[in-house]
Design a protein around this motif. Structure first.
Motif, PDB file in Angstrom:
ATOM      1  N   ARG A 179       0.827  -1.203   0.000  1.00 29.87           N
ATOM      2  CA  ARG A 179       0.000   0.000   0.000  1.00 29.87           C
ATOM      3  C   ARG A 179       0.862   1.254   0.000  1.00 29.87           C
ATOM      4  O   ARG A 179       0.588   2.229  -0.719  1.00 29.87           O
ATOM      5  N   LYS A 180       1.910   1.247   0.783  1.00 25.75           N
ATOM      6  CA  LYS A 180       2.788   2.422   0.843  1.00 25.75           C
ATOM      7  C   LYS A 180       3.501   2.641  -0.488  1.00 25.75           C
ATOM      8  O   LYS A 180       3.662   3.796  -0.930  1.00 25.75           O
ATOM      9  N   GLN A 181       3.887   1.566  -1.141  1.00 26.96           N
ATOM     10  CA  GLN A 181       4.561   1.707  -2.431  1.00 26.96           C
ATOM     11  C   GLN A 181       3.613   2.281  -3.481  1.00 26.96           C
ATOM     12  O   GLN A 181       4.007   3.093  -4.331  1.00 26.96           O
ATOM     13  N   GLY A 182       2.341   1.872  -3.429  1.00 25.33           N
ATOM     14  CA  GLY A 182       1.382   2.411  -4.385  1.00 25.33           C
ATOM     15  C   GLY A 182       1.086   3.883  -4.157  1.00 25.33           C
ATOM     16  O   GLY A 182       0.858   4.634  -5.119  1.00 25.33           O
ATOM     17  N   LEU A 183       1.094   4.339  -2.901  1.00 23.23           N
ATOM     18  CA  LEU A 183       0.836   5.740  -2.607  1.00 23.23           C
ATOM     19  C   LEU A 183       2.038   6.629  -2.908  1.00 23.23           C
ATOM     20  O   LEU A 183       1.875   7.833  -3.152  1.00 23.23           O
ATOM     21  N   THR A 184       3.238   6.067  -2.873  1.00 23.54           N
ATOM     22  CA  THR A 184       4.436   6.880  -3.084  1.00 23.54           C
ATOM     23  C   THR A 184       4.458   7.500  -4.468  1.00 23.54           C
ATOM     24  O   THR A 184       4.877   8.651  -4.654  1.00 23.54           O
ATOM     25  N   ALA A 185       4.001   6.757  -5.480  1.00 26.82           N
ATOM     26  CA  ALA A 185       4.020   7.284  -6.842  1.00 26.82           C
ATOM     27  C   ALA A 185       3.085   8.473  -7.003  1.00 26.82           C
ATOM     28  O   ALA A 185       3.347   9.367  -7.818  1.00 26.82           O
ATOM     29  N   LEU A 201       5.452  19.344  -1.639  1.00 28.47           N
ATOM     30  CA  LEU A 201       4.301  19.131  -2.494  1.00 28.47           C
ATOM     31  C   LEU A 201       4.301  17.709  -3.045  1.00 28.47           C
ATOM     32  O   LEU A 201       5.362  17.142  -3.344  1.00 28.47           O
ATOM     33  N   PRO A 202       3.115  17.087  -3.204  1.00 26.60           N
ATOM     34  CA  PRO A 202       3.047  15.778  -3.860  1.00 26.60           C
ATOM     35  C   PRO A 202       3.510  15.872  -5.317  1.00 26.60           C
ATOM     36  O   PRO A 202       3.550  16.961  -5.916  1.00 26.60           O
ATOM     37  N   ALA A 203       3.847  14.753  -5.879  1.00 27.29           N
ATOM     38  CA  ALA A 203       4.397  14.734  -7.240  1.00 27.29           C
ATOM     39  C   ALA A 203       3.463  15.359  -8.274  1.00 27.29           C
ATOM     40  O   ALA A 203       3.920  16.144  -9.126  1.00 27.29           O
ATOM     41  N   PRO A 204       2.136  15.100  -8.272  1.00 34.51           N
ATOM     42  CA  PRO A 204       1.286  15.731  -9.295  1.00 34.51           C
ATOM     43  C   PRO A 204       1.169  17.244  -9.133  1.00 34.51           C
ATOM     44  O   PRO A 204       0.770  17.932 -10.095  1.00 34.51           O
ATOM     45  N   LEU A 205       1.498  17.798  -7.958  1.00 32.39           N
ATOM     46  CA  LEU A 205       1.384  19.239  -7.733  1.00 32.39           C
ATOM     47  C   LEU A 205       2.742  19.911  -7.609  1.00 32.39           C
ATOM     48  O   LEU A 205       2.835  21.034  -7.096  1.00 32.39           O
ATOM     49  N   ALA A 206       3.784  19.264  -8.068  1.00 33.88           N
ATOM     50  CA  ALA A 206       5.127  19.823  -7.929  1.00 33.88           C
ATOM     51  C   ALA A 206       5.299  21.104  -8.739  1.00 33.88           C
ATOM     52  O   ALA A 206       6.186  21.921  -8.426  1.00 33.88           O
ATOM     53  N   HIS A 207       4.476  21.314  -9.763  1.00 34.20           N
ATOM     54  CA  HIS A 207       4.625  22.524 -10.585  1.00 34.20           C
ATOM     55  C   HIS A 207       4.202  23.788  -9.819  1.00 34.20           C
ATOM     56  O   HIS A 207       4.485  24.906 -10.279  1.00 34.20           O
TER      57      HIS A 207
END
Length: 566
Positions: free
Chosen positions: A79-85, A240-246
């Protein structure tokens, strides 16, 4: 001479009373500060991050609940690996840990629900087995009044038994029911008029409660937290999370808020921790009603070593009786004697949860300041728990009494009072609440009432609680059937005449004093006793007469010579 009790009272057994103990201190600290002067861009970023991580937290909690008892370290890692991406490794760790804590809390609530159902089933089965109109006792309730009530309660017994079977089956299967955002807020959606909310207002609160903006601290990392970092100067930055890094406005994908944090309470302690790179957890949340953002910092502290019970009793005790709308307190010295006047600290538990919490904190603050002025080292408090006593099966007709005991904030009171008392250097001595109100009112209301002092039942109960915390008995004149209490403490008033019809006065003798229960020697030597003890040595001198003519004279009479008048 020992006073005998009636046969019915002598055979009545008292409930076992637990010994008092010093409550352990708090294990953690939490402080909060408002994030002021946020720009519209800051508000937008916080909302986007909270919404994105909230969706991930909801999905992870659903997966954790589906795993049930089959959870293992391997499933946790997957579960943690899936959330990391979709976020980062640290955000994934915080989300999975929050899901585990929520599942464990739901299991504890499920156990409490089963225990409540079992208590209701036992009560209904007992009352249904009693004849109609059978009167109850303090130990057990009686039967129902009519056949109609008996029939309705038999139907309710069937409903509770079905609910109990379902709850037990769900617990064995590891099934829990969790509502992210709160069950009460979810129920308000179907009663917007009663909640005085519009659909838009409810939607804003519902979404804000389901956001996730919390990060656990980690020792050894810079300022104690890599995800939500607060510098000693008060600068707040978020990974920031990866999708919001911009949306980042700083290096390494971080966003720095325009607001600064300054914790007024425990600020020096918080600053010492982050400068030493010790773990500090942070949580950012939005108060929709006030449209304000807040930052909460929390960390664990070493367990506070409780003082010995003898040390807590050395300077007396402040007995406190907890009620639905006030604290009744009385100062007692180390011998158990009431000192001064009774005091009351009122609070109002109506309104919102924040208002109720503020009322409790304000009342506790006034109580602690008063205890410090009294010079005591500990506060005696009842170890209350109304889990099994507030069911409607036990007090079905007494709705006001059920509302009364349900309104006493036992859970919040324990947590707040223990933590706030530790800051003032005061200990909490928890006592058994058995018979404190009844015996306090019976043995302390009348002696302490005067023209200038009015004693209520709660004031007398505070005296009883304080005496029990000090290790003294509550009442006086104890028979052999009352083994918990002894005839020692305060001296009783003298009788209305000189005979022994009213019994001997209570002496200031301890339970282990020899001869304390024996008869006292005669005040005067009677004629028949004197004739019987001819030649015996006198053990006590006879008392003086009431008249001067019959008074005994210890001197000898001598004839003085005549005066020489020559």
């Amino acid at each position: 001479m020992r006073r005998r009790l009636p046969m019915s009272k002598a055979k009545k057994e008292l409930r076992p009373i637990d010994a008092p103990f010093v409550a352990p201190g708090p294990s953690g600290v939490a402080v909060r500060d408002r994030l002021k002067h946020l720009t519209p861009e800051d508000d937008k970023v916080l909302r986007l991050v909270g919404e994105h991580l909230g969706n991930l937290a909801s999905a992870d909690l659903k997966t954790r609940c589906a795993d049930g008892l089959e959870h293992s370290n391997e499933t946790w890692a997957a579960r943690k690996q899936g959330l990391t991406a979709a976020s980062s490794s640290r955000w994934a760790g915080a989300i999975t840990k929050a899901s585990h804590d929520q599942w464990a809390l739901s299991r504890r609530c499920q156990t409490a629900h089963i225990q409540g159902l079992e208590a209701g089933v036992r009560t209904l089965m007992h009352r249904l087995s009693q004849p109609l109109g059978e009167k109850g006792t303090k130990r057990a309730p009686g039967g129902y009044r009519s056949k109609g009530e008996w029939f309705q309660k038999s139907r309710r017994l069937a409903v509770l038994e079905h609910r109990l079977d379902v709850a037990r089956a769900e617990r064995e299967a590891g099934v829990v029911r969790v509502v992210r955002g709160g069950r009460r807020l979810l129920g308000n959606r179907h009663n917007l008029a009663a909640a005085q909310l519009t659909e838009t207002q409810w939607r804003e609160r519902w979404e804000a409660e389901r956001w996730f903006l919390a990060a656990d601290g980690e020792s050894g990392k810079r300022f104690g937290n890599e995800t939500i970092r607060v510098t000693p100067d008060g600068e707040v930055s978020i990974k920031l999370p990866a999708p919001l890094a911009h949306l980042a406005n700083a290096r390494h994908g971080r966003y720095v808020l325009a607001s600064t944090a300054a914790f007024a309470h425990r600020g020096a302690e918080w600053r010492d921790r982050i400068e030493a790179d010790r773990a500090v957890a942070y949580r950012i949340h939005l108060d929709v009603t006030k449209d304000r953002w807040y930052l909460t910092a929390s960390w664990t502290i070493p367990p506070i070593k409780t003082i010995p019970l003898a040390t807590a009793r050395a300077a007396g005790m402040a007995g406190v009786d907890t009620n639905a709308d006030h604290f009744a307190a009385y100062h007692l010295d180390q011998h158990g004697n009431p000192v001064g006047e009774p005091v009351r600290f009122f609070y109002d538990l109506s309104g919102s949860a924040d208002r109720r919490d503020a009322q409790i904190r304000h009342a506790i603050s006034r109580l602690l300041h008063w205890a410090k002025r009294c010079g005591v080292k500990a506060i005696g408090l009842e170890n209350l728990d109304f889990t099994a006593e507030k069911t409607r099966e036990k007090h079905g007709r007494h709705k006001r009494f059920r509302q009364l005991i349900s309104g006493i904030p036992t859970g919040k009171l324990k947590a707040r009072l223990v933590s706030m008392a530790a800051e003032h250097g005061l200990a909490i001595v928890a006592v058994d609440p058995a018979y404190t109100s009844m015996w306090g009112d019976q043995h302390w209301s009348k002696p302490l009432t005067s023209n200038k002092r009015k004693m209520s039942r709660h004031d007398a109960a505070s005296v009883a609680i304080g005496r029990r915390a000090l290790g003294h008995p509550i009442r006086h004149g104890v028979s052999p059937a009352r083994t918990e209490l002894r005839a020692w403490g305060r001296t009783a008033p003298p009788p209305q005449h000189r005979s022994d019809a009213a019994g001997h006065r209570t002496a200031q003798a301890g339970p282990c004093a020899r001869g304390r229960e024996g008869t006292r020697p005669p005040v005067t030597d009677r004629a028949h006793d004197a004739r019987r003890r001819i030649g015996a040595q006198r053990t006590r001198e006879p008392s003086a007469s009431n008249t001067v003519r019959d008074a005994r004279c210890t001197g000898s009479w001598q004839q003085m010579p005549l005066l020489d008048t020559v």
